[in-house]
Design a protein around this motif. Structure first.
Motif, mmCIF file in Angstrom:
data_model
loop_
_atom_site.group_PDB
_atom_site.id
_atom_site.type_symbol
_atom_site.label_atom_id
_atom_site.label_comp_id
_atom_site.label_asym_id
_atom_site.label_seq_id
_atom_site.Cartn_x
_atom_site.Cartn_y
_atom_site.Cartn_z
ATOM 1 N N UNK A 1 0.847 -1.108 -0.026
ATOM 2 C CA UNK A 1 0.025 0.018 0.093
ATOM 3 C C UNK A 1 0.818 1.141 0.058
ATOM 4 N N UNK A 2 0.764 1.935 -1.013
ATOM 5 C CA UNK A 2 1.777 3.115 -1.094
ATOM 6 C C UNK A 2 0.861 4.140 -2.005
ATOM 7 N N UNK B 1 8.400 -15.800 9.565
ATOM 8 C CA UNK B 1 7.220 -16.378 9.258
ATOM 9 C C UNK B 1 6.020 -16.865 9.968
ATOM 10 N N UNK B 2 6.416 -16.851 11.265
ATOM 11 C CA UNK B 2 5.551 -17.101 12.479
ATOM 12 C C UNK B 2 5.309 -15.978 13.254
ATOM 13 N N UNK B 3 5.688 -14.576 12.795
ATOM 14 C CA UNK B 3 5.489 -13.325 13.481
ATOM 15 C C UNK B 3 3.975 -13.019 13.376
ATOM 16 N N UNK B 4 2.988 -12.957 14.139
ATOM 17 C CA UNK B 4 1.570 -12.357 13.953
ATOM 18 C C UNK B 4 1.504 -11.461 12.869
ATOM 19 N N UNK B 5 2.241 -10.533 12.878
ATOM 20 C CA UNK B 5 2.385 -9.417 11.591
ATOM 21 C C UNK B 5 2.298 -9.960 10.443
ATOM 22 N N UNK B 6 3.505 -10.946 10.277
ATOM 23 C CA UNK B 6 3.834 -11.520 9.046
ATOM 24 C C UNK B 6 2.667 -12.529 8.501
ATOM 25 N N UNK C 1 13.935 -6.989 6.837
ATOM 26 C CA UNK C 1 13.152 -7.125 8.000
ATOM 27 C C UNK C 1 11.699 -6.829 7.934
ATOM 28 N N UNK C 2 10.794 -7.200 8.916
ATOM 29 C CA UNK C 2 9.641 -6.834 9.110
ATOM 30 C C UNK C 2 9.324 -5.832 10.232
ATOM 31 N N UNK C 3 8.105 -5.270 10.562
ATOM 32 C CA UNK C 3 7.930 -4.416 11.781
ATOM 33 C C UNK C 3 6.070 -5.216 12.123
ATOM 34 N N UNK C 4 5.960 -4.816 13.538
ATOM 35 C CA UNK C 4 4.867 -5.321 13.680
ATOM 36 C C UNK C 4 3.673 -4.267 13.571
ATOM 37 N N UNK C 5 4.014 -3.125 13.095
ATOM 38 C CA UNK C 5 3.098 -2.085 12.987
ATOM 39 C C UNK C 5 3.224 -1.655 11.258
ATOM 40 N N UNK C 6 2.418 -0.899 10.908
ATOM 41 C CA UNK C 6 2.440 -0.178 9.602
ATOM 42 C C UNK C 6 3.684 0.737 9.692
ATOM 43 N N UNK D 1 2.806 -1.967 4.891
ATOM 44 C CA UNK D 1 1.908 -2.749 5.727
ATOM 45 C C UNK D 1 2.680 -3.374 7.006
ATOM 46 N N UNK D 2 2.340 -3.507 8.059
ATOM 47 C CA UNK D 2 2.898 -4.421 9.002
ATOM 48 C C UNK D 2 3.192 -5.728 8.218
ATOM 49 N N UNK D 3 4.383 -6.317 8.401
ATOM 50 C CA UNK D 3 4.683 -7.706 8.243
ATOM 51 C C UNK D 3 5.226 -8.028 6.692
ATOM 52 N N UNK D 4 5.421 -6.859 5.897
ATOM 53 C CA UNK D 4 5.996 -6.903 4.715
ATOM 54 C C UNK D 4 7.528 -6.934 4.876
ATOM 55 N N UNK D 5 8.022 -7.894 4.060
ATOM 56 C CA UNK D 5 9.731 -7.597 4.036
ATOM 57 C C UNK D 5 10.075 -6.638 3.434
ATOM 58 N N UNK D 6 11.168 -5.741 3.666
ATOM 59 C CA UNK D 6 11.733 -4.597 3.450
ATOM 60 C C UNK D 6 12.974 -4.310 3.843
#
Length: 169
Positions: A17-18, A146-151, A71-76, A111-116
């Motif tokens: 989402x951008x 892959x097991x992180x809730x945001x992911x 990495x990912x983040x748990x939040x947007x 979005x939360x959980x996207x690898x970037x």
């Protein structure tokens, strides 16, 4: 890993989402930035500034290395570019990198959980407004997650949109 593809933001809207804004002329940059800040703060209740360059950041090389680690983040993650420029890299459904060049006037929402990952371009400088809800939590969870809730939620949202599961995106 090398960059596989360069695409305009609208071509991969299902995966990221951008919102891109045209770069403002210098005379309207400050009023436009304030208007954008007010609008975004109506959606988010807090903001801060990240002024990223060797002269202004302690442990600059290490910070840049951390930002460039996938990495990912748990939040947007919402960033509005005020000055300078840099690259956000995100993964497509085939796990290839997509590079997004941001410059003054551009807004990106990950979005939360996207690898970037993030890196500077040759200007070696960027000033970003970071927007968030409540107290900022900038915890990065390095891949694999892959097991992180945001992911899991992000992967589910892609499956719901395209109808197939994506192993790593």
């Amino acid at each position: 890993m090398s960059i596989s593809i360069y695409l305009p933001v609208l071509k991969f809207g299902k995966f990221l989402v951008a919102i891109w804004l045209a770069s403002p002329p210098p005379l309207v940059a400050a009023p436009r930035c304030e208007l954008m800040r007010r609008y975004l703060l109506a959606l988010r209740d807090c903001s801060d500034l990240l002024d990223l360059c060797p002269e202004k950041v302690d442990n600059y090389e290490q910070k840049l290395k951390n930002f460039y680690t996938e990495h990912i983040h748990g939040d947007e993650e919402i960033r509005y570019c005020l000055e300078g420029s840099g690259y956000f890299d995100v993964r497509d459904k085939e796990d290839r990198w997509i590079r997004i060049w941001i410059k003054p006037g551009d807004l990106i929402v990950l979005p939360a959980g996207i690898y970037h990952r993030f890196t500077l371009d040759t200007s070696n400088y960027i000033k970003l407004m970071r927007l968030f809800v409540g107290e900022p939590v900038w915890t990065a969870f390095n891949r694999p997650q892959e097991e992180h809730p945001a992911r899991k939620q992000y992967a589910r949202s892609l499956t719901d949109k395209v109808g197939v599961a994506l192993a790593a995106h």
